[in-house]
Motif scaffolding. Structure first.
Motif, PDB file in Angstrom:
ATOM      1  N   SER A 191      -0.795   5.581  -7.464  1.00  0.00           N
ATOM      2  CA  SER A 191       0.497   5.129  -7.984  1.00  0.00           C
ATOM      3  C   SER A 191       1.490   4.908  -6.850  1.00  0.00           C
ATOM      4  O   SER A 191       2.254   3.928  -6.859  1.00  0.00           O
ATOM      5  CB  SER A 191       1.056   6.165  -8.974  1.00  0.00           C
ATOM      6  OG  SER A 191       0.168   6.367 -10.054  1.00  0.00           O
ATOM      7  N   LEU A 192       1.482   5.805  -5.864  1.00  0.00           N
ATOM      8  CA  LEU A 192       2.377   5.665  -4.719  1.00  0.00           C
ATOM      9  C   LEU A 192       2.053   4.404  -3.920  1.00  0.00           C
ATOM     10  O   LEU A 192       2.958   3.676  -3.483  1.00  0.00           O
ATOM     11  CB  LEU A 192       2.267   6.899  -3.828  1.00  0.00           C
ATOM     12  CG  LEU A 192       3.226   6.987  -2.637  1.00  0.00           C
ATOM     13  CD1 LEU A 192       4.671   7.010  -3.119  1.00  0.00           C
ATOM     14  CD2 LEU A 192       2.924   8.217  -1.793  1.00  0.00           C
ATOM     15  N   SER A 193       0.749   4.132  -3.747  1.00  0.00           N
ATOM     16  CA  SER A 193       0.333   2.922  -3.031  1.00  0.00           C
ATOM     17  C   SER A 193       0.809   1.677  -3.763  1.00  0.00           C
ATOM     18  O   SER A 193       1.360   0.749  -3.142  1.00  0.00           O
ATOM     19  CB  SER A 193      -1.193   2.890  -2.891  1.00  0.00           C
ATOM     20  OG  SER A 193      -1.657   3.952  -2.095  1.00  0.00           O
ATOM     21  N   TYR A 194       0.645   1.649  -5.087  1.00  0.00           N
ATOM     22  CA  TYR A 194       1.031   0.461  -5.846  1.00  0.00           C
ATOM     23  C   TYR A 194       2.542   0.315  -5.966  1.00  0.00           C
ATOM     24  O   TYR A 194       3.048  -0.804  -6.109  1.00  0.00           O
ATOM     25  CB  TYR A 194       0.358   0.462  -7.224  1.00  0.00           C
ATOM     26  CG  TYR A 194      -0.988  -0.198  -7.164  1.00  0.00           C
ATOM     27  CD1 TYR A 194      -1.107  -1.579  -7.111  1.00  0.00           C
ATOM     28  CD2 TYR A 194      -2.151   0.562  -7.107  1.00  0.00           C
ATOM     29  CE1 TYR A 194      -2.334  -2.197  -7.016  1.00  0.00           C
ATOM     30  CE2 TYR A 194      -3.396  -0.041  -7.010  1.00  0.00           C
ATOM     31  CZ  TYR A 194      -3.477  -1.419  -6.970  1.00  0.00           C
ATOM     32  OH  TYR A 194      -4.712  -2.028  -6.865  1.00  0.00           O
ATOM     33  N   LEU A 195       3.262   1.413  -5.901  1.00  0.00           N
ATOM     34  CA  LEU A 195       4.714   1.322  -5.885  1.00  0.00           C
ATOM     35  C   LEU A 195       5.175   0.581  -4.633  1.00  0.00           C
ATOM     36  O   LEU A 195       6.023  -0.320  -4.700  1.00  0.00           O
ATOM     37  CB  LEU A 195       5.327   2.719  -5.933  1.00  0.00           C
ATOM     38  CG  LEU A 195       6.849   2.799  -5.866  1.00  0.00           C
ATOM     39  CD1 LEU A 195       7.474   2.087  -7.069  1.00  0.00           C
ATOM     40  CD2 LEU A 195       7.309   4.245  -5.804  1.00  0.00           C
ATOM     41  N   ASN A 196       4.591   0.941  -3.490  1.00  0.00           N
ATOM     42  CA  ASN A 196       4.917   0.253  -2.237  1.00  0.00           C
ATOM     43  C   ASN A 196       4.434  -1.192  -2.241  1.00  0.00           C
ATOM     44  O   ASN A 196       5.104  -2.081  -1.700  1.00  0.00           O
ATOM     45  CB  ASN A 196       4.299   1.004  -1.057  1.00  0.00           C
ATOM     46  CG  ASN A 196       5.036   2.277  -0.721  1.00  0.00           C
ATOM     47  OD1 ASN A 196       6.082   2.270  -0.084  1.00  0.00           O
ATOM     48  ND2 ASN A 196       4.499   3.403  -1.173  1.00  0.00           N
ATOM     49  N   ILE A 197       3.267  -1.428  -2.857  1.00  0.00           N
ATOM     50  CA  ILE A 197       2.737  -2.787  -2.945  1.00  0.00           C
ATOM     51  C   ILE A 197       3.659  -3.678  -3.778  1.00  0.00           C
ATOM     52  O   ILE A 197       3.971  -4.816  -3.400  1.00  0.00           O
ATOM     53  CB  ILE A 197       1.310  -2.771  -3.543  1.00  0.00           C
ATOM     54  CG1 ILE A 197       0.320  -2.203  -2.526  1.00  0.00           C
ATOM     55  CG2 ILE A 197       0.885  -4.172  -3.971  1.00  0.00           C
ATOM     56  CD1 ILE A 197      -1.068  -1.947  -3.089  1.00  0.00           C
TER      57      ILE A 197
ATOM     58  N   ARG B  94      -5.675  -1.903   0.007  1.00  0.00           N
ATOM     59  CA  ARG B  94      -4.793  -2.954  -0.515  1.00  0.00           C
ATOM     60  C   ARG B  94      -3.366  -2.765  -0.012  1.00  0.00           C
ATOM     61  O   ARG B  94      -2.648  -3.741   0.221  1.00  0.00           O
ATOM     62  CB  ARG B  94      -4.811  -2.938  -2.053  1.00  0.00           C
ATOM     63  CG  ARG B  94      -6.129  -3.318  -2.691  1.00  0.00           C
ATOM     64  CD  ARG B  94      -6.562  -4.720  -2.338  1.00  0.00           C
ATOM     65  NE  ARG B  94      -7.289  -4.770  -1.067  1.00  0.00           N
ATOM     66  CZ  ARG B  94      -7.387  -5.826  -0.301  1.00  0.00           C
ATOM     67  NH1 ARG B  94      -6.796  -6.950  -0.638  1.00  0.00           N
ATOM     68  NH2 ARG B  94      -8.083  -5.796   0.821  1.00  0.00           N
ATOM     69  N   TYR B  95      -2.950  -1.497   0.124  1.00  0.00           N
ATOM     70  CA  TYR B  95      -1.601  -1.216   0.645  1.00  0.00           C
ATOM     71  C   TYR B  95      -1.440  -1.759   2.068  1.00  0.00           C
ATOM     72  O   TYR B  95      -0.454  -2.426   2.377  1.00  0.00           O
ATOM     73  CB  TYR B  95      -1.344   0.291   0.619  1.00  0.00           C
ATOM     74  CG  TYR B  95      -0.202   0.728   1.502  1.00  0.00           C
ATOM     75  CD1 TYR B  95       1.123   0.543   1.095  1.00  0.00           C
ATOM     76  CD2 TYR B  95      -0.451   1.318   2.748  1.00  0.00           C
ATOM     77  CE1 TYR B  95       2.174   0.931   1.923  1.00  0.00           C
ATOM     78  CE2 TYR B  95       0.593   1.708   3.570  1.00  0.00           C
ATOM     79  CZ  TYR B  95       1.899   1.513   3.155  1.00  0.00           C
ATOM     80  OH  TYR B  95       2.931   1.892   3.968  1.00  0.00           O
ATOM     81  N   VAL B  96      -2.424  -1.486   2.920  1.00  0.00           N
ATOM     82  CA  VAL B  96      -2.355  -1.966   4.307  1.00  0.00           C
ATOM     83  C   VAL B  96      -2.401  -3.492   4.334  1.00  0.00           C
ATOM     84  O   VAL B  96      -1.664  -4.133   5.094  1.00  0.00           O
ATOM     85  CB  VAL B  96      -3.503  -1.376   5.147  1.00  0.00           C
ATOM     86  CG1 VAL B  96      -3.498  -1.952   6.563  1.00  0.00           C
ATOM     87  CG2 VAL B  96      -3.399   0.142   5.208  1.00  0.00           C
TER      88      VAL B  96
END
Length: 256
Positions: A157-163, A64-66
């Protein structure tokens, strides 16, 4: 996304197959006996599959991040080969992690009759049934549990922070809603998974009745595999239409 969902679906089937049949045998037919080897096989697959889900949720968060943060590179970064490698890494690594704890626990001395105070064999309940010193086993089990739950949660959490940061930069409201809708189901699954882990963990760390300890682990073993298909199915337009039609028919029948 659907490739990882297929992996998650297979995982949910395996998770429930590991614990639910024996639990039903206990609850419905009072069949409480399980072989020594059968108990450790169940314990290994229960913990191995639980860790696999944690790692799969991380790979889905990365997907999802990509898709949202670098969408123009999605097709080059998330190729079929990369997807297979990520999924295979999650499965293989997760199924290897519980092996040391399971093997060491099987070498403990158990007093006859062997009695596990639980409705299935998890690591802590089996360790508590041993007669020998179990301090090292309790520490090992706790350490592994913390690593395989905290580290993946940190990555998600890190991925969703960037998202979230990327979504907030989108100018149109419609674009923000569309971007966030692609993550909603996965985010709900992550919350459900870690909530059930939290309930299980709290039940063991607080001075509560044994029934609450058992219920905490049952929630963890059953809740997530049961809820996951519902969460992702409700994103399907045809399924939404079918549910809406069913509810409309019921309302009409009640009105009559």
């Amino acid at each position: 996304m659907y490739f990882f969902l297929s992996n998650l679906s297979v995982l949910d089937i395996l998770c429930t197959t590991t614990t639910v049949p024996k639990m039903l045998a206990i609850f419905l037919f009072n069949t409480k006996a399980i072989s020594f080897h059968g108990c450790f096989i169940q314990m290994y697959f229960f913990h191995g599959l639980a860790v696999t889900e944690s790692f799969l949720l991380v790979t889905m968060a990365y997907d999802r991040y990509v898709a949202i943060c670098i969408p123009l590179h999605y097709t080059t970064k998330m190729t079929k080969m990369v997807n297979v490698q990520l999924a295979a890494s999650a499965w293989i690594t997760a199924l290897l992690i519980p092996l040391p704890a399971v093997i060491q626990t099987s070498q403990l001395h158990f007093c006859s009759p062997y009695k596990v105070v639980h409705c299935f064999c998890d690591h802590l309940s089996v360790v508590q049934a041993a007669c020998s010193d179990t301090t090292s086993q309790a520490i090992l089990g706790f350490s592994i549990a913390m690593v395989v739950s905290t580290f993946p949660l940190l990555l998600v959490s890190l991925s969703y922070l960037n998202i979230i940061i990327a979504i907030l930069k989108i100018n149109s409201k419609e674009g923000r809603q569309k971007a966030f809708s692609t993550c909603t189901s996965h985010l709900i699954v992550v919350i459900t998974y870690y909530t059930s882990i939290g309930v299980s963990y709290i039940s063991y760390k607080t001075d509560m009745a044994i029934d609450f300890h058992i219920m905490g682990n049952v929630i963890f073993a059953i809740l997530t595999p049961m809820v996951n298909p519902m969460i992702y199915t409700l994103r399907n337009k045809e399924m939404k239409d079918a549910i809406a039609k069913l509810l409309h028919i019921k309302r009409d029948q009640e009105a009559r």
